[in-house]
Design an enzyme around this catalytic site. Structure first.
Site, PDB file in Angstrom:
ATOM      1  N   ARG A  41      63.851  -5.653  11.722  1.00 32.36           N
ATOM      2  CA  ARG A  41      63.218  -5.710  10.400  1.00 32.36           C
ATOM      3  C   ARG A  41      61.703  -5.650  10.421  1.00 32.36           C
ATOM      4  O   ARG A  41      61.081  -5.617   9.391  1.00 32.36           O
ATOM      5  CB  ARG A  41      63.649  -6.986   9.670  1.00 32.36           C
ATOM      6  CG  ARG A  41      65.097  -6.983   9.283  1.00 32.36           C
ATOM      7  CD  ARG A  41      65.439  -8.208   8.458  1.00 32.36           C
ATOM      8  NE  ARG A  41      66.834  -8.195   8.058  1.00 32.36           N
ATOM      9  CZ  ARG A  41      67.849  -8.525   8.842  1.00 32.36           C
ATOM     10  NH1 ARG A  41      67.631  -8.925  10.063  1.00 32.36           N
ATOM     11  NH2 ARG A  41      69.071  -8.474   8.404  1.00 32.36           N
ATOM     12  N   HIS A 128      73.675 -15.971  14.708  1.00 30.81           N
ATOM     13  CA  HIS A 128      74.143 -14.613  14.401  1.00 30.81           C
ATOM     14  C   HIS A 128      75.105 -14.089  15.471  1.00 30.81           C
ATOM     15  O   HIS A 128      75.363 -12.900  15.544  1.00 30.81           O
ATOM     16  CB  HIS A 128      72.961 -13.659  14.202  1.00 30.81           C
ATOM     17  CG  HIS A 128      72.189 -13.943  12.937  1.00 30.81           C
ATOM     18  ND1 HIS A 128      71.007 -13.313  12.608  1.00 30.81           N
ATOM     19  CD2 HIS A 128      72.429 -14.805  11.914  1.00 30.81           C
ATOM     20  CE1 HIS A 128      70.562 -13.772  11.448  1.00 30.81           C
ATOM     21  NE2 HIS A 128      71.399 -14.684  11.010  1.00 30.81           N
ATOM     22  N   CYS A 136      88.565 -10.470  17.744  1.00 30.71           N
ATOM     23  CA  CYS A 136      89.530  -9.646  17.021  1.00 30.71           C
ATOM     24  C   CYS A 136      89.436  -9.994  15.540  1.00 30.71           C
ATOM     25  O   CYS A 136      89.462 -11.169  15.173  1.00 30.71           O
ATOM     26  CB  CYS A 136      90.939  -9.915  17.532  1.00 30.71           C
ATOM     27  SG  CYS A 136      92.180  -9.076  16.531  1.00 30.71           S
ATOM     28  N   CYS A 139      93.293 -11.476  14.647  1.00 26.00           N
ATOM     29  CA  CYS A 139      93.833 -12.773  15.084  1.00 26.00           C
ATOM     30  C   CYS A 139      92.769 -13.712  15.633  1.00 26.00           C
ATOM     31  O   CYS A 139      93.094 -14.800  16.126  1.00 26.00           O
ATOM     32  CB  CYS A 139      94.930 -12.556  16.122  1.00 26.00           C
ATOM     33  SG  CYS A 139      94.325 -12.008  17.742  1.00 26.00           S
ATOM     34  N   THR A 202      60.246 -14.752  13.903  1.00 25.19           N
ATOM     35  CA  THR A 202      61.215 -14.491  12.839  1.00 25.19           C
ATOM     36  C   THR A 202      60.462 -14.309  11.527  1.00 25.19           C
ATOM     37  O   THR A 202      59.533 -15.056  11.233  1.00 25.19           O
ATOM     38  CB  THR A 202      62.285 -15.610  12.721  1.00 25.19           C
ATOM     39  OG1 THR A 202      62.957 -15.471  11.468  1.00 25.19           O
ATOM     40  CG2 THR A 202      61.697 -17.007  12.831  1.00 25.19           C
ATOM     41  N   SER A 203      60.900 -13.312  10.749  1.00 28.17           N
ATOM     42  CA  SER A 203      60.249 -13.030   9.470  1.00 28.17           C
ATOM     43  C   SER A 203      60.636 -14.069   8.418  1.00 28.17           C
ATOM     44  O   SER A 203      60.062 -14.108   7.333  1.00 28.17           O
ATOM     45  CB  SER A 203      60.648 -11.634   8.989  1.00 28.17           C
ATOM     46  OG  SER A 203      62.058 -11.553   8.856  1.00 28.17           O
ATOM     47  N   ASN A 227      54.257 -16.095  14.331  1.00 31.76           N
ATOM     48  CA  ASN A 227      54.812 -14.788  13.962  1.00 31.76           C
ATOM     49  C   ASN A 227      53.679 -13.809  13.674  1.00 31.76           C
ATOM     50  O   ASN A 227      52.633 -14.204  13.160  1.00 31.76           O
ATOM     51  CB  ASN A 227      55.712 -14.922  12.723  1.00 31.76           C
ATOM     52  CG  ASN A 227      56.619 -13.717  12.534  1.00 31.76           C
ATOM     53  OD1 ASN A 227      57.313 -13.316  13.467  1.00 31.76           O
ATOM     54  ND2 ASN A 227      56.607 -13.135  11.354  1.00 31.76           N
TER      55      ASN A 227
HETATM   56 ZN    ZN Z   1      94.093  -9.722  17.671  1.00 31.59          ZN
END
Ligand code: ZN
Length: 260
Positions: A41, A128, A136, A139, A202-203, A227
């Site tokens: 970003r 994140h 998956c 599942c 970080t912004s 920053n």
């Molecule tokens: Zn699966």
């Protein structure tokens, strides 16, 4: 030492860091750009220059489009995080942990560089997600990225889940996907329990990560922001340092360790 940060200011901030007993670091892409991981970003960010590239990180497109998934596996295979090395800013937080003053690192990065630098994995909260695991979507089975990429290399361009046949995806948070509630609770608890929160690279424009700054401030913690460009939370900070992260952070931690 950066041109915009005076040495008097650095000394004052180092003093705060030296006083702090429970530091929480909130880190974003800017701490890893010196390690060769592109910022998404920032002014030269991948998404700033090519908004189409953001599509690959949208859950809906990922599920709907097999061709996009095949491209996503290629881009995971080619991701700079596989070969990136931690830089002096990452190592500064290892120093802080060794000094017994680091409560947690809450990171927006998926590159694993804090752990690779030497921070204890249990202190690194990856809100994140991580590139190094696969989940998956059917599942929730979790495996390693290495395993999945081996299957890609062996001729499965979009390997399905071995348990249920569902779609596999990197264990990173895509647009349109909610953050893991447990991880988020840990991050909020760390922010509420620190006496100093230092937001680095970080912004502070992405929620709920950015909101952790407010959680810390509301709980009475001092807030430092390191920053390159202004953030919406600058007015809340006790100090804002603009200098190059890879230079400012090690200098700050060294000065805090040796205030004389
Ligand atoms: Zn699966």
């Amino acid at each position: 030492m950066s041109g915009v940060t005076s040495s008097a200011e650095l000394t004052q901030v180092a003093g705060w860091l030296a006083e702090a007993r429970q530091v929480v670091a909130l880190t974003g892409a800017g701490i890893s750009t010196d390690s060769g991981i592109p910022d998404f970003r920032g002014p030269n960010g991948v998404w700033t220059r090519d908004p189409e590239a953001a599509r690959i990180f949208t859950l809906q497109s990922y599920v709907a489009d097999p061709a996009l998934r095949r491209r996503a596996w290629q881009s995971r295979r080619d991701h700079p995080a596989w070969t990136a090395r931690p830089n002096p800013a990452h190592r500064a937080f290892v120093e802080l942990e060794r000094a017994g003053r680091l409560l947690a690192i809450v990171t927006q990065n998926i590159d694993g560089l804090h752990q690779r630098a030497g921070n204890a994995p249990e202190r690194v909260i990856e809100i994140h997600g991580t590139l190094f695991a696969v989940e998956c979507l059917g599942c929730d089975d979790r495996t390693t990225m290495r395993e999945a990429l081996d299957r890609v290399a062996a001729g499965e361009p979009d390997p399905p889940c071995l348990r249920c046949g569902g779609i596999l995806k990197a264990a990173t948070i895509s647009f349109g996907q909610s953050l893991d509630a447990t991880t988020l609770r840990r991050a909020a608890a760390a922010a509420a329990g620190c006496d100093l929160l230092i937001a680095v690279g970080t912004s502070l424009t992405v929620q709920p990560a950015a909101g952790l700054v407010e959680v810390a401030a509301d709980a009475g913690a001092r807030v430092l922001i390191v920053n390159a460009s202004p953030t919406p939370y600058d007015p809340l900070a006790a100090a804002v340092l603009r200098g190059p992260i890879g230079a400012v952070l090690p200098e700050l931690v060294a000065a805090a360790a040796d205030p004389g």
